[in-house]
Design a protein around this motif. Structure first.
Motif, mmCIF file in Angstrom:
data_model
loop_
_atom_site.group_PDB
_atom_site.id
_atom_site.type_symbol
_atom_site.label_atom_id
_atom_site.label_comp_id
_atom_site.label_asym_id
_atom_site.label_seq_id
_atom_site.Cartn_x
_atom_site.Cartn_y
_atom_site.Cartn_z
ATOM 1 N N VAL A 220 -7.005 -5.651 3.175
ATOM 2 C CA VAL A 220 -6.706 -4.458 2.374
ATOM 3 C C VAL A 220 -7.854 -3.471 2.546
ATOM 4 O O VAL A 220 -9.006 -3.790 2.243
ATOM 5 C CB VAL A 220 -6.525 -4.811 0.890
ATOM 6 N N SER B 23 -3.535 -5.488 -8.484
ATOM 7 C CA SER B 23 -2.871 -5.954 -7.262
ATOM 8 C C SER B 23 -2.276 -7.335 -7.493
ATOM 9 O O SER B 23 -2.883 -8.176 -8.162
ATOM 10 C CB SER B 23 -3.849 -6.005 -6.086
ATOM 11 N N ASN C 159 -9.195 4.305 7.294
ATOM 12 C CA ASN C 159 -8.064 4.560 6.404
ATOM 13 C C ASN C 159 -7.546 5.981 6.591
ATOM 14 O O ASN C 159 -6.339 6.202 6.766
ATOM 15 C CB ASN C 159 -8.476 4.319 4.951
ATOM 16 N N GLN D 231 -3.200 -0.497 3.922
ATOM 17 C CA GLN D 231 -4.112 0.635 3.710
ATOM 18 C C GLN D 231 -3.596 1.595 2.631
ATOM 19 O O GLN D 231 -3.011 2.634 2.945
ATOM 20 C CB GLN D 231 -4.337 1.385 5.028
ATOM 21 N N PRO D 232 -3.817 1.273 1.365
ATOM 22 C CA PRO D 232 -3.424 2.200 0.299
ATOM 23 C C PRO D 232 -4.301 3.451 0.321
ATOM 24 O O PRO D 232 -5.496 3.386 0.625
ATOM 25 C CB PRO D 232 -3.672 1.393 -0.983
ATOM 26 N N ARG D 233 -3.678 4.578 -0.004
ATOM 27 C CA ARG D 233 -4.417 5.839 -0.112
ATOM 28 C C ARG D 233 -3.981 6.538 -1.388
ATOM 29 O O ARG D 233 -2.781 6.785 -1.596
ATOM 30 C CB ARG D 233 -4.133 6.745 1.087
ATOM 31 N N SER E 272 -12.862 -1.461 -0.367
ATOM 32 C CA SER E 272 -12.367 -0.276 -1.076
ATOM 33 C C SER E 272 -13.451 0.784 -1.115
ATOM 34 O O SER E 272 -14.642 0.480 -1.240
ATOM 35 C CB SER E 272 -11.919 -0.630 -2.497
ATOM 36 N N GLY F 209 0.773 -1.229 0.000
ATOM 37 C CA GLY F 209 0.000 0.000 0.000
ATOM 38 C C GLY F 209 0.804 1.279 0.000
ATOM 39 O O GLY F 209 0.244 2.366 -0.173
ATOM 40 N N GLU G 187 -10.873 -7.599 1.442
ATOM 41 C CA GLU G 187 -10.650 -6.246 0.912
ATOM 42 C C GLU G 187 -11.916 -5.413 1.003
ATOM 43 O O GLU G 187 -13.008 -5.871 0.667
ATOM 44 C CB GLU G 187 -10.185 -6.296 -0.544
ATOM 45 N N LYS H 167 -8.679 0.113 1.211
ATOM 46 C CA LYS H 167 -8.203 1.074 0.201
ATOM 47 C C LYS H 167 -9.171 2.239 0.040
ATOM 48 O O LYS H 167 -10.383 2.059 0.059
ATOM 49 C CB LYS H 167 -8.043 0.351 -1.137
#
Length: 422
Positions: free
Chosen positions: A199, A189, A133, A170-172, A229, A92, A227, A201
């Motif tokens: 995950v 991914s 997040n 935790q991608p941002r 998102s 992430g 996940e 996101k």
């Protein structure tokens, strides 16, 4: 809404959160604590008990550290035929050293933009996972496309995930495009290993006047992965935003996708395929908010479910009182290949204007036996005939992907899954 336990384990993430974006993080923490992790009685998560899954599988409750990504791994993970720029992430976190320097575009680590209006599009009060997040992500990416920039090559957001059992990723992502800009993003991914991790996101997309944005996603992570998102876009006057989501794998996947149509002659397009087997569970929650006259939206999601898989589709279209001359279309079609497969589908319209053209609907069925017989009568064996019919069903969504190399790649994956290749 309710917390997982008396002492919410995600409080560890909140306590160890970075100190940048102070005001945004404080607001998000308050929103998260007010909502808590959704359990079975939460209306918005009625058919997707995320809380139970997290309680069973997530034990660490800290963000996973980034890991070293080799150039060989990056090259081998890019799908055949792709001719664009690649931005790389590890658990992430954006890796500038391994990412392309894209001419005419500003790309930087999100923490360097502390004055950004984080959470102004994907608002933390709307969803507890968006709040979690925002309150506790450690790193992310900022992408800015200037006015009138025509980015002809697609940009691949390549996420490598390799977390320990029970960790959190935790991608941002923040993407903004100036007036009259045009750009295509592809999100992919890659799971390294077979551990169960979570995950969470968030992607915020801010378009200008007359922007043309495409955002394509391929969800094909490891089978134990959980996940959630939250992807949300503000769409301005004369602008068009198109999203295509292809969901093929994962233990439990929840996709929250929202479009805010804020200008006349704006257009939002949502398309998706979920192709599920085993015990995979995919929940697509979409939200289109028509706030202004003379705007339109198109939404088509198709599902093919086998074995003991489960799909959920809940699509909401809001037409506000001032949004006259709205044109909104929503459709969800599903094929069940097993008596044990389940789909819960709920297309919804809420209209406060009186001069609109809106339609919505859903279908749930099995394969057409007459069409299957027709193909078998012409020398095609039953399994391949079945695959061809299912591929034709999914093809209407695949056609919405304008980037040829990515469409071909998804086409191949789907044909292999369905057994429709000659």
């Amino acid at each position: 809404m309710s917390t997982l336990t008396k002492q919410d384990p995600f409080s560890r993430l909140l306590e160890s959160a970075p100190t940048n974006f102070t005001a945004a993080r404080i607001l998000a923490k308050e929103c998260y604590l007010a909502q808590g992790i959704p359990l079975a009685k939460a209306e918005e998560y009625k058919f997707t008990n995320v809380g139970k899954k997290l309680e069973q599988n997530i034990t660490n409750f800290f963000n996973a550290d980034s890991f070293e990504v080799s150039e060989e791994l990056i090259k081998s993970s890019i799908f055949e035929g792709f001719k664009g720029d690649v931005l790389v992430f590890s658990n992430g976190k954006f890796l500038p050293a391994h990412s392309a320097k894209i001419k005419g575009i500003e790309v930087s680590v999100l923490s360097e933009k502390s004055d950004l209006a984080l959470g102004s599009i994907a608002k933390p009060e709307k969803d507890p996972f968006a709040a979690l997040n925002q309150a506790s992500f450690e790193n992310g990416i900022f992408i800015s496309i200037p006015k009138k920039a025509q980015i002809l090559k697609p940009i691949l957001l390549l996420f490598f995930n390799q977390a320990n059992e029970g960790q959190v990723i935790q991608p941002r992502v923040w993407i903004e495009a100036g007036d009259f800009a045009e750009v295509t993003f592809i999100e992919q991914s890659v799971s390294l290993g077979e551990t169960a991790y979570f995950v969470n996101k968030v992607v915020e997309l801010k378009g200008g006047i007359n922007t043309q944005l495409h955002y394509y996603r391929l969800q094909n992570e490891g089978k134990p992965v959980l996940e959630v998102s939250n992807i949300e876009s503000d769409i301005q006057k004369d602008a068009r935003f198109t999203s295509v989501t292809i969901s093929l794998s994962g233990d439990l996947v929840r996709n929250n996708l929202s479009f805010n149509l804020l200008g006349s002659n704006s257009e939002g397009n949502m398309y998706g395929i979920y192709l599920l087997n085993g015990k995979s569970h995919v929940d697509n929650h979409t939200n289109v908010d028509h706030t202004i006259p003379h705007a339109e939206s198109h939404e088509l999601y198709k599902g093919i479910l086998a074995d003991q898989s489960r799909g959920v589709f809940n699509g909401k279209i809001f037409v506000r009182q001032d949004a006259q001359k709205t044109n909104a279309f929503q459709q969800n079609n599903n094929i069940l290949l097993s008596d044990d497969a389940i789909i819960n589908t709920k297309p919804q319209l809420e209209i406060w204007a009186d001069d609109v053209k809106c339609s919505h609907g859903c279908t749930v069925g099995q394969l057409d036996e007459e069409a299957l017989f027709y193909l078998q009568a012409r020398g095609i064996d039953k399994m391949q005939a079945k695959g061809l019919l299912l591929y034709a069903f999914a093809g209407e969504v695949l056609e919405k992907i304008q980037e040829e190399s990515f469409r071909t790649y998804c086409d191949t994956l789907i044909q292999e899954r369905l057994g429709s290749k000659f």
